[in-house]
Design an enzyme around this catalytic site. Structure first.
Site: not given
Length: 306
Positions: A185, A282
């Site tokens: 992330h 991401e």
């Protein structure tokens, strides 16, 4: 400011967020290159990797989270949110958090437990042109309370001249099969009005705006994807190379192997205090990965300043 601490007995292993054991691994605390440990925010142990060219990465053992990547000029290309806490109650909000063994909401907690547990150090390297460390996460009572499988996750982080690479290897150490999905992330420091991502044109999209529970299927038709407002979009079967302009004068090439999907996210005014200063690009594996006992899955990411 983080202070240096003795590391002869300070590398930590854990099978739960609050249970720590001592590792036998030893490092030199005063090294100017290679891997050393300092006391980070919240008195949490933090690794500092310094390459011979003075590029640097910082990694918290809690969550196995890379929180900083600085090139030799001292510019930090990652972003940690101002509301991030370092108390082991919540995951660290920023840098490169792990989403494992689940991405997003689902049958267990949001983004899984990988970002909520202490990882341990199992190896380090100090090469001619880079510094590297390998972290390990194993199942324990905390993970088994929500996902009852035995596993090993190995996470190798390498910092070199103008580049940061990661390798994540998940191994099924159980006697039964399991499935998972996962993502890195990554929060990039950016000027949201000037940031853009190239390389996604033609990808199938799942747009979570306006309703995250009912994403809208589509296809990306833009050469350069920008962040004009709230953005939360999945790109399926994304290419293994993207080009990110952070709007601050930096061009970052994002290469990967075996991360099949990509996610772009910026919360816009939902995070009024900081949304202008970052975007998330991401790498993800959103389809279930099924591993039989003894099988492994590996994915790599390479970030390079072009």
């Amino acid at each position: 400011m983080a202070m240096m601490v003795s590391v002869s007995n300070s590398f930590l292993t854990s099978n739960s967020p609050n249970h720590l054991q001592t590792s036998r691994r030893r490092f030199c605390a005063m090294a100017t290159t290679g891997v050393r440990v300092t006391e980070g925010q919240g008195n949490l142990p933090k690794l500092v990797l310094t390459s011979p060219d003075k590029s640097e990465a910082e990694i918290y053992l809690f969550g196995g989270c890379v929180t900083s990547w600085k090139v030799a000029s001292g510019k930090d290309l990652l972003f940690v949110r101002p509301d991030a806490v370092f108390n082991k109650i919540k995951p660290i909000s920023g840098g490169i958090p792990h989403c494992f063994p689940q991405f997003g909401p689902g049958v267990i907690q949001q983004h899984g437990f990988g970002r909520n547990m202490d990882w341990s150090v199992v190896d380090s390297e100090n090469a001619v042109d880079n510094a590297a460390v390998t972290l390990e996460l194993k199942d324990g009572p905390y993970s088994r309370s929500m996902w009852d499988f035995a596993f090993q996750a190995l996470y190798k982080v390498v910092v070199g001249a103008d580049c940061l690479s990661t390798e994540l290897k998940i191994t099924n150490t159980d006697n039964k099969a399991f499935s998972f999905n996962t993502a890195l992330h990554t929060y990039f420091r950016a000027s949201v009005t000037g940031a853009s991502v190239r390389g996604l044109k033609g990808c199938k999209t799942l747009n979570k705006d306006p309703d995250p529970k009912n994403p809208i299927e589509g296809q990306e038709d833009r050469d350069a994807v920008t962040f004009p407002g709230f953005v939360d979009c999945v790109y399926l079967d994304a290419p293994n190379e993207l080009h990110f302009d952070n709007g601050l004068g930096d061009q970052i090439i994002i290469k990967n192997t075996n991360w099949s999907d990509a996610v772009l996210w910026n919360p816009h005014v939902q995070m009024e205090a900081c949304y202008r200063d970052f975007v998330c690009v991401e790498n993800a594996k959103l389809g279930d990965v099924k591993l039989e006992p003894g099988e492994s899955w590996t994915a790599t990411q390479l970030l390079t300043i072009s």
